[in-house]
Design a protein around this motif. Structure first.
Motif, PDB file in Angstrom:
ATOM      1  N   LEU A 211      -4.175  -2.330  43.998  1.00  0.00           N
ATOM      2  CA  LEU A 211      -5.400  -2.290  43.271  1.00  0.00           C
ATOM      3  C   LEU A 211      -5.310  -1.118  42.025  1.00  0.00           C
ATOM      4  N   TRP A 212      -4.500   0.278  42.124  1.00  0.00           N
ATOM      5  CA  TRP A 212      -4.420   0.603  41.412  1.00  0.00           C
ATOM      6  C   TRP A 212      -3.476  -0.026  40.098  1.00  0.00           C
ATOM      7  N   LYS A 213      -3.107  -0.900  40.582  1.00  0.00           N
ATOM      8  CA  LYS A 213      -1.812  -1.309  39.444  1.00  0.00           C
ATOM      9  C   LYS A 213      -2.458  -2.377  38.581  1.00  0.00           C
ATOM     10  N   GLN A 214      -3.772  -2.711  38.813  1.00  0.00           N
ATOM     11  CA  GLN A 214      -4.291  -3.992  37.642  1.00  0.00           C
ATOM     12  C   GLN A 214      -4.902  -3.407  36.975  1.00  0.00           C
ATOM     13  N   SER A 215      -4.357  -3.911  36.101  1.00  0.00           N
ATOM     14  CA  SER A 215      -5.061  -4.006  34.884  1.00  0.00           C
ATOM     15  C   SER A 215      -5.932  -4.847  33.482  1.00  0.00           C
ATOM     16  N   LEU A 216      -7.174  -3.937  33.294  1.00  0.00           N
ATOM     17  CA  LEU A 216      -7.692  -5.674  32.602  1.00  0.00           C
ATOM     18  C   LEU A 216      -7.385  -5.514  31.100  1.00  0.00           C
ATOM     19  N   ILE A 217      -7.243  -6.117  30.428  1.00  0.00           N
ATOM     20  CA  ILE A 217      -6.794  -5.937  29.399  1.00  0.00           C
ATOM     21  C   ILE A 217      -7.846  -5.966  28.309  1.00  0.00           C
ATOM     22  N   VAL A 218      -8.232  -5.134  27.382  1.00  0.00           N
ATOM     23  CA  VAL A 218      -9.106  -5.802  26.231  1.00  0.00           C
ATOM     24  C   VAL A 218      -8.823  -5.560  24.558  1.00  0.00           C
ATOM     25  N   PRO A 234      -3.392  -4.937  23.378  1.00  0.00           N
ATOM     26  CA  PRO A 234      -3.802  -4.425  23.900  1.00  0.00           C
ATOM     27  C   PRO A 234      -4.189  -3.010  25.108  1.00  0.00           C
ATOM     28  N   VAL A 235      -5.186  -2.904  24.813  1.00  0.00           N
ATOM     29  CA  VAL A 235      -5.582  -1.980  25.199  1.00  0.00           C
ATOM     30  C   VAL A 235      -5.988  -1.578  27.176  1.00  0.00           C
ATOM     31  N   ALA A 236      -5.519  -1.278  28.023  1.00  0.00           N
ATOM     32  CA  ALA A 236      -5.459  -1.676  29.450  1.00  0.00           C
ATOM     33  C   ALA A 236      -6.929  -0.358  29.696  1.00  0.00           C
ATOM     34  N   LEU A 237      -7.535  -1.119  30.649  1.00  0.00           N
ATOM     35  CA  LEU A 237      -8.464  -0.416  31.539  1.00  0.00           C
ATOM     36  C   LEU A 237      -8.319  -0.661  32.852  1.00  0.00           C
ATOM     37  N   THR A 238      -7.795   0.710  33.544  1.00  0.00           N
ATOM     38  CA  THR A 238      -7.381   0.783  34.545  1.00  0.00           C
ATOM     39  C   THR A 238      -8.237   1.693  35.918  1.00  0.00           C
ATOM     40  N   SER A 239      -7.688   1.767  36.780  1.00  0.00           N
ATOM     41  CA  SER A 239      -8.936   2.726  37.714  1.00  0.00           C
ATOM     42  C   SER A 239      -8.559   4.258  37.121  1.00  0.00           C
ATOM     43  N   LEU A 336       5.975   0.570  37.465  1.00  0.00           N
ATOM     44  CA  LEU A 336       6.081  -0.036  36.368  1.00  0.00           C
ATOM     45  C   LEU A 336       5.966  -1.993  36.964  1.00  0.00           C
ATOM     46  N   THR A 337       6.757  -2.115  37.954  1.00  0.00           N
ATOM     47  CA  THR A 337       6.881  -3.905  38.567  1.00  0.00           C
ATOM     48  C   THR A 337       5.928  -3.997  39.109  1.00  0.00           C
ATOM     49  N   ASP A 338       5.668  -5.116  39.459  1.00  0.00           N
ATOM     50  CA  ASP A 338       4.523  -6.412  40.029  1.00  0.00           C
ATOM     51  C   ASP A 338       3.009  -5.335  39.685  1.00  0.00           C
ATOM     52  N   ARG A 339       2.955  -5.395  38.370  1.00  0.00           N
ATOM     53  CA  ARG A 339       1.489  -5.015  37.731  1.00  0.00           C
ATOM     54  C   ARG A 339       0.844  -6.438  37.593  1.00  0.00           C
ATOM     55  N   SER A 340      -0.349  -6.173  38.135  1.00  0.00           N
ATOM     56  CA  SER A 340      -1.201  -7.321  37.834  1.00  0.00           C
ATOM     57  C   SER A 340      -1.519  -7.277  36.168  1.00  0.00           C
ATOM     58  N   GLN A 341      -2.317  -8.300  35.283  1.00  0.00           N
ATOM     59  CA  GLN A 341      -2.904  -8.478  34.062  1.00  0.00           C
ATOM     60  C   GLN A 341      -4.145  -9.620  34.467  1.00  0.00           C
ATOM     61  N   GLN A 342      -4.824  -8.533  33.501  1.00  0.00           N
ATOM     62  CA  GLN A 342      -5.987 -10.451  33.129  1.00  0.00           C
ATOM     63  C   GLN A 342      -6.255  -9.919  31.676  1.00  0.00           C
ATOM     64  N   VAL A 343      -6.202 -10.596  30.627  1.00  0.00           N
ATOM     65  CA  VAL A 343      -7.618 -10.222  29.525  1.00  0.00           C
ATOM     66  C   VAL A 343      -8.622 -10.867  29.645  1.00  0.00           C
ATOM     67  N   ALA A 359       5.412  -0.507  29.835  1.00  0.00           N
ATOM     68  CA  ALA A 359       3.731   0.076  30.358  1.00  0.00           C
ATOM     69  C   ALA A 359       2.781   0.091  29.633  1.00  0.00           C
ATOM     70  N   PRO A 360       1.910  -0.518  30.337  1.00  0.00           N
ATOM     71  CA  PRO A 360       0.877  -0.270  29.878  1.00  0.00           C
ATOM     72  C   PRO A 360       0.130   0.310  28.189  1.00  0.00           C
ATOM     73  N   GLN A 361      -0.938  -0.021  27.640  1.00  0.00           N
ATOM     74  CA  GLN A 361      -1.351   0.785  26.375  1.00  0.00           C
ATOM     75  C   GLN A 361      -2.559   1.137  27.228  1.00  0.00           C
ATOM     76  N   GLY A 362      -3.138   3.034  27.340  1.00  0.00           N
ATOM     77  CA  GLY A 362      -4.113   3.706  27.915  1.00  0.00           C
ATOM     78  C   GLY A 362      -3.654   3.730  29.144  1.00  0.00           C
ATOM     79  N   CYS A 363      -2.430   3.711  29.900  1.00  0.00           N
ATOM     80  CA  CYS A 363      -1.810   4.812  30.770  1.00  0.00           C
ATOM     81  C   CYS A 363      -1.805   6.034  30.806  1.00  0.00           C
ATOM     82  N   VAL A 364      -1.989   6.874  31.123  1.00  0.00           N
ATOM     83  CA  VAL A 364      -1.573   8.582  30.821  1.00  0.00           C
ATOM     84  C   VAL A 364      -0.039   8.424  30.957  1.00  0.00           C
ATOM     85  N   LEU A 365       1.155   8.272  31.899  1.00  0.00           N
ATOM     86  CA  LEU A 365       2.135   8.317  31.604  1.00  0.00           C
ATOM     87  C   LEU A 365       2.823   6.879  30.602  1.00  0.00           C
ATOM     88  N   SER A 366       2.189   5.636  30.850  1.00  0.00           N
ATOM     89  CA  SER A 366       3.095   5.029  29.653  1.00  0.00           C
ATOM     90  C   SER A 366       3.343   6.065  28.133  1.00  0.00           C
TER      91      SER A 366
END
Length: 623
Positions: A211-218, A234-239, A336-343, A359-366
């Motif tokens: 659940l913490w690796k899910q991304s909702l791309i806006v 593609p800006v990722a909305l994450t937990s 970085l692996t097995d990430r779930s992504q929706q738009v 690495a999703p754009q919008g994450c702190v580590l990316s």
């Protein structure tokens, strides 16, 4: 001046204003399009209308006129007080007040599609287009090797969990886990303990909850009128919980890798910014052009979705080479692996896709992960250098006016292209530009650069890291853009002045919205600007000073202050690329040695001026 709403234009109130002979400029507006005129003033205007129509006495007319004038002054004072209250809170409320006062409306063009769900799925496929390789064998090999490595276990401090929870922005949207940012902030002390256990367990096992690796791309448009998928970022909305966890990992990661980072990578380093990157690039250019028959060729490289192309197994190898804690390496690999992504496109959400690349754009580590991914990208000779700020890369060639020097630059560019291919980075040749800076009298014809069989477009001006660089190093375009932006914002300053706000508020507004535009990159460009451009910038300051009623710092004085501040910063940072340019004298005077300079162009650039200012200051101290 704001215009009255349509419902007022033909109303009896408009007639009252005309009968009372109130000038249009006095009909000011509250925020949200409400007139500042109070009901009491409306009653007085009604009374005036009655007195004048009924043929009242001279004394009655004078009395009602006096009452109206007094009430208008009272309304203006109340309105002025209301506006000033906007600037006594936080910056967000102040900016909202300015927007309401001036009637500002952002130019947002809605994204339209015939079928939002299909569009969302197409965008999701587009953003996952780099995830086409199967590296399971390579990944298993490198992960097995990392698990066999010995390292010191990292224990997450409880205080850091509380610290980052308390600093969460409560206005941010919650991620796919549904935990709101306000909840984390308000209940930081209560939630810190259970989440601390989860964080430590995740780090110890090297496994992150799905659940913490899910991304909702806006999709966020890069310009006002996007025409293709590439125009949607593609800006990722994450937990929000995961972002706090990432900040803890980031702090530890930077402690381990900071001494090993490329000195010409200026992003995500303490006391470094875009100005440091620009100063290093421009100073090295000036320094090389001091020699006869010399030229500089710069290729400004543009990558296609750079963050989305990171291959986890290659990044793991680089982290191992840098000596990062194996515990953190395994955690980053799982991140970085097995990430779930929706738009999400408008109100529709696409189907979910599992990705193992990028690495999703919008994450702190990316950003720091991309920096580490490209850390070993180095020039093969001292005649070439890469200046990097995250994914903004400039290849600079210090060339001579001969064929071998130019062909050597092309070989360096080919080597860089090969490196990008090996690391699955895709260069966007159409957006990649080159510039040739050559002041020799007998200029040789420099052939255009070639990337994968495509010629790179040559330009005379390029906007790099927010500053327009031209092939003559006069920065004329940069000055014009600064003046244009300041003219636009001067309108807002005039609006605030018309509402009779206090001078200290006008000064604060000037420093925030106008002086910030002027000062950005000023130390990089001001010395080499034409005198006429310097005077134009000074005229903008004088214009603002007349509006405010208080003289503001001149552009030359501001330039000197910024140079002094940057010089002190460089002298306190031995790892800065320009640190070796400031060589102290062996004497007790504290002066810095000034190198011999041949051209006036270099003499007006940052380093020589900074040394002169520093020595003058040291001389005044001694005297």
């Amino acid at each position: 001046m704001p215009i009255l709403p349509a419902e007022f234009m033909d109303s009896e109130w408009t007639q009252f204003c005309e009968d009372a002979i109130i000038p249009r400029k006095t009909i000011k507006m509250y925020p949200n399009n409400k007139p500042w005129v109070t009901p009491e003033l409306k009653q007085l205007l009604n009374e005036k209308k009655r007195v004048f129509k009924s043929g009242g006495s001279r004394e009655e007319k004078k009395t009602v006129q006096k009452k109206i004038k007094s009430k208008i002054n009272e309304c203006k004072a109340a309105y002025k007080h209301k506006l000033e209250n906007f600037f006594k809170g936080d910056a967000r409320r102040a900016w909202q007040g300015v927007q309401s006062i001036t009637g500002y409306k952002s130019k947002k063009h809605p994204l339209v599609a015939e079928n939002n769900f299909n569009m969302a799925n197409e965008l999701n496929d587009f953003y996952c287009r780099f995830d086409i390789h199967d590296f399971k064998v390579e990944q298993n090999e490198i992960i097995t090797a990392v698990r066999d490595m010995k390292g010191i276990d990292f224990d997450i401090p409880m205080d850091e969990v509380k610290f980052y929870f308390r600093r969460v922005n409560p206005r941010k949207a919650c991620g796919p886990d549904g935990i709101s940012c306000r909840t984390l902030k308000v209940c930081a002390d209560e939630l810190a303990q259970p989440f601390h256990r989860l964080f430590q367990l995740s780090l110890d096992t090297g496994v992150i909850p799905s659940l913490w690796k899910q991304s909702l791309i806006v999709p966020v448009p890069k310009n006002n009128r996007p025409k293709e998928f590439n125009d949607l970022r593609p800006v990722a909305l994450t937990s929000a919980v995961m972002k706090c966890f990432e900040k803890i990992i980031l702090k530890q990661l930077l402690q381990e890798v900071s001494p090993l980072l490329d000195p010409n990578q200026f992003a995500y380093r303490a006391e470094r910014g875009v100005e440091d990157a620009l100063l290093s690039l421009i100073n090295s250019t000036h320094e090389h052009l001091e020699h006869a028959q010399s030229l500089v060729k710069i290729v400004f490289i543009d990558f296609s979705s750079a963050f989305n192309t990171i291959q986890p197994h290659l990044l793991v190898r680089k982290l191992v080479h840098l000596g990062v804690n194996p515990q953190i390496i395994l955690w980053i690999y799982d991140f970085l692996t097995d990430r779930s992504q929706q738009v999400r496109f408008n109100s529709s959400i696409s189907s979910s896709k599992i990705i193992n690349t990028g690495a999703p754009q919008g994450c702190v580590l990316s950003p720091i992960l991309y920096t580490l991914y490209t850390n070993n990208c180095q020039a093969s000779s001292s005649a070439h250098i890469y200046f990097k700020y995250a994914d903004d890369t400039a290849l600079v060639g210090f060339l001579k006016s001969d064929i071998s020097s130019v062909s050597g630059f092309q070989r360096e560019l080919q080597g860089f292209t090969q490196w990008c291919t090996e690391h699955f980075l895709e260069i966007n040749v159409k957006k990649t530009k080159e510039m040739v800076i050559n002041f020799s009298k007998n200029r040789m014809i420099v052939p255009p650069s070639n990337i994968n069989g495509e010629l790179v477009e040559r330009v005379s001006t390029y906007k790099y890291l927010g500053v327009e660089i031209d092939s003559k190093l006069t920065f004329n375009e940069c000055a014009l853009n600064k003046i244009k932006k300041m003219h636009q914002r001067m309108y807002l300053l005039r609006k605030l002045y018309n509402f009779r706000l206090e001078k200290h508020i006008l000064v604060m507004f000037y420093k925030s919205l106008l002086q910030s535009v002027l000062s950005f990159g000023l130390i990089c460009v001001f010395g080499n600007m034409h005198v006429k451009d310097q005077k134009k910038l000074q005229r903008m300051i004088k214009m603002a000073s007349r509006i405010i009623g208080i003289d503001q710092v001149s552009v030359a004085q501001l330039y000197n202050e910024l140079i002094s501040k940057k010089t002190d910063q460089i002298l306190n940072d031995p790892t800065h690329p320009l640190y070796h340019k400031f060589i102290r004298s062996n004497r007790s005077t504290g002066r810095i040695l000034q190198q011999r300079i041949r051209t006036e162009r270099y003499n007006k650039s940052f380093v020589p001026i900074a040394i002169r200012l520093y020595n003058d200051h040291a001389h005044r101290k001694l005297s």
